[in-house]
Design a protein around this motif. Structure first.
Motif, PDB file in Angstrom:
ATOM      1  N   ALA A  44      -8.783   5.686   1.925  1.00  0.00           N
ATOM      2  CA  ALA A  44      -7.299   6.227   1.524  1.00  0.00           C
ATOM      3  C   ALA A  44      -6.534   7.418   2.134  1.00  0.00           C
ATOM      4  N   LEU A  47      -5.509   6.220   5.689  1.00  0.00           N
ATOM      5  CA  LEU A  47      -4.415   5.630   5.448  1.00  0.00           C
ATOM      6  C   LEU A  47      -3.125   6.402   5.403  1.00  0.00           C
ATOM      7  N   THR A  51      -0.454   6.642   8.132  1.00  0.00           N
ATOM      8  CA  THR A  51       0.915   6.294   8.054  1.00  0.00           C
ATOM      9  C   THR A  51       1.911   7.587   8.487  1.00  0.00           C
ATOM     10  N   ALA A  59      -2.335  -2.418   6.031  1.00  0.00           N
ATOM     11  CA  ALA A  59      -3.595  -2.268   5.652  1.00  0.00           C
ATOM     12  C   ALA A  59      -4.243  -3.536   5.040  1.00  0.00           C
ATOM     13  N   LEU A  61      -7.313  -5.450   3.298  1.00  0.00           N
ATOM     14  CA  LEU A  61      -8.835  -5.268   2.537  1.00  0.00           C
ATOM     15  C   LEU A  61      -9.675  -6.492   2.261  1.00  0.00           C
ATOM     16  N   THR A  97      -8.465   7.128  -4.901  1.00  0.00           N
ATOM     17  CA  THR A  97      -7.992   6.353  -3.963  1.00  0.00           C
ATOM     18  C   THR A  97      -6.742   5.239  -4.562  1.00  0.00           C
ATOM     19  N   LEU A  98      -6.815   4.907  -5.820  1.00  0.00           N
ATOM     20  CA  LEU A  98      -5.887   3.840  -6.268  1.00  0.00           C
ATOM     21  C   LEU A  98      -4.544   4.732  -6.289  1.00  0.00           C
ATOM     22  N   LEU A 101      -3.196   4.735  -2.684  1.00  0.00           N
ATOM     23  CA  LEU A 101      -2.809   3.196  -2.207  1.00  0.00           C
ATOM     24  C   LEU A 101      -1.370   2.888  -2.904  1.00  0.00           C
ATOM     25  N   VAL A 108      -0.281  -2.669   1.512  1.00  0.00           N
ATOM     26  CA  VAL A 108      -1.924  -3.067   1.462  1.00  0.00           C
ATOM     27  C   VAL A 108      -1.909  -4.398   0.848  1.00  0.00           C
ATOM     28  N   SER A 110      -4.744  -7.421  -0.173  1.00  0.00           N
ATOM     29  CA  SER A 110      -6.191  -7.354  -0.550  1.00  0.00           C
ATOM     30  C   SER A 110      -6.580  -9.078  -0.423  1.00  0.00           C
ATOM     31  N   ALA A 127      -3.803  -3.423  -4.501  1.00  0.00           N
ATOM     32  CA  ALA A 127      -3.017  -3.792  -3.513  1.00  0.00           C
ATOM     33  C   ALA A 127      -1.580  -4.379  -3.611  1.00  0.00           C
ATOM     34  N   ASP A 128      -0.612  -4.252  -2.846  1.00  0.00           N
ATOM     35  CA  ASP A 128       0.577  -4.784  -2.880  1.00  0.00           C
ATOM     36  C   ASP A 128       0.761  -6.284  -2.899  1.00  0.00           C
TER      37      ASP A 128
END
Length: 277
Positions: A44, A47, A51, A59, A61, A97-98, A101, A108, A110, A127-128
């Motif tokens: 994280a 990233l 960025t 990203a 995952l 981390t979350l 992100l 992101v 996944s 993730a997005d």
């Protein structure tokens, strides 16, 4: 192309403007132990830095082995002198981390295959864009071990599928297959297993050739549409406190023992009276 193995848990590949992140501990079924949590926190941070200064755009995952992640490593938690403290520290790292992100400007993606359970659900749904193979399955699993959700699981479930369905999944721990996950809005798309990675690469190509400022602004608008960021952070903090407190109690300790002994738990709070007919 720059490739590293972070703490023997995560494969990090810098592929031009794409960060490829792979849970790389198939022997543990990609369980979330201390090293995995530290590695994810490092990912994280990279990233966020990439960025800002290294022109990262997307990203991706993924996970090695037959499944995405079984969630928290209960065996590792139980081995600590103070399992409650260990789970609290691990949850804090994963929650940091979350939070990162959710608020970095790059998209992101996944990719889920096989089973995802426990905290692995939060890592995946953080993730997005979430792509699921046709064999993907989800099981919340916390209460089966006498614990409550962490890793944003309570947040993601309640907001994406509604309180009634979220309570059903979290309280009964029933297994949910990929198509139902898609119908409910927990995953973005379901893709045939044999073409899953091709679909993921196509999504990456679409994003990496898009307008970075437009993608970043759109992500922020949609992420903030439901609740402001401080509310998400407060929920993560509440989850970490709850799961740590439960592990201090008799049911939480029994849940860990039962898992290690591969038996059904005998919770002290269980009603042993026969059900009326």
């Amino acid at each position: 192309m720059n490739e590293e193995l972070l703490r023997d848990r995560i494969r990090w590949v810098r592929d031009g403007a794409v960060a490829r992140i792979e849970l790389a501990s198939p022997a543990t079924r990609n369980a979330l132990d201390g090293d995995m949590a530290l590695a994810l926190r490092e990912v994280a941070a990279r990233l966020a830095e990439g960025t800002a200064g290294e022109n990262l755009r997307v990203a991706l995952l993924t996970a090695q082995g037959p499944l995405f992640s079984v969630g928290g490593d209960l065996r590792w938690f139980a081995a600590a002198p103070d399992p409650s403290q260990r789970i609290a520290e691990t949850a804090t790292l994963l929650h940091e981390t979350l939070h990162i992100l959710a608020h970095i400007p790059l998209p992101v993606v996944s990719v889920l295959h096989g089973t995802v359970a426990g905290g692995g659900i939060g890592i995946a749904l953080g993730a997005d864009i979430v792509l699921a193979g046709s064999t993907a399955k989800l099981r919340v699993a916390y209460t089966a071990a006498g614990l409550s959700p962490d890793c944003g699981v309570s947040w993601f479930l309640a907001r994406r599928i509604g309180q009634a369905r979220a309570l059903d999944l979290a309280l009964t721990n029933r297994v949910v297959a990929a198509e139902e996950l898609h119908q409910w809005g927990l995953v973005s798309r379901v893709v045939a297993q044999e073409t899953l990675m091709n679909e993921a690469e196509e999504v990456v190509r679409t994003l990496v050739t898009g307008s970075a400022p437009a993608l970043a602004a759109t992500k922020q608008l949609l992420r903030d549409a439901g609740e402001p960021p401080p509310v998400f952070k407060a929920r993560l903090d509440a989850e970490a406190t709850s799961i740590a407190n439960l592990l201090k109690g008799s049911d939480g300790r029994e849940g860990l023992r039962a898992f290690l002994e591969k038996r059904a738990p005998l919770f002290s709070s269980t009603n042993t009276e026969p059900l009326s007919s």
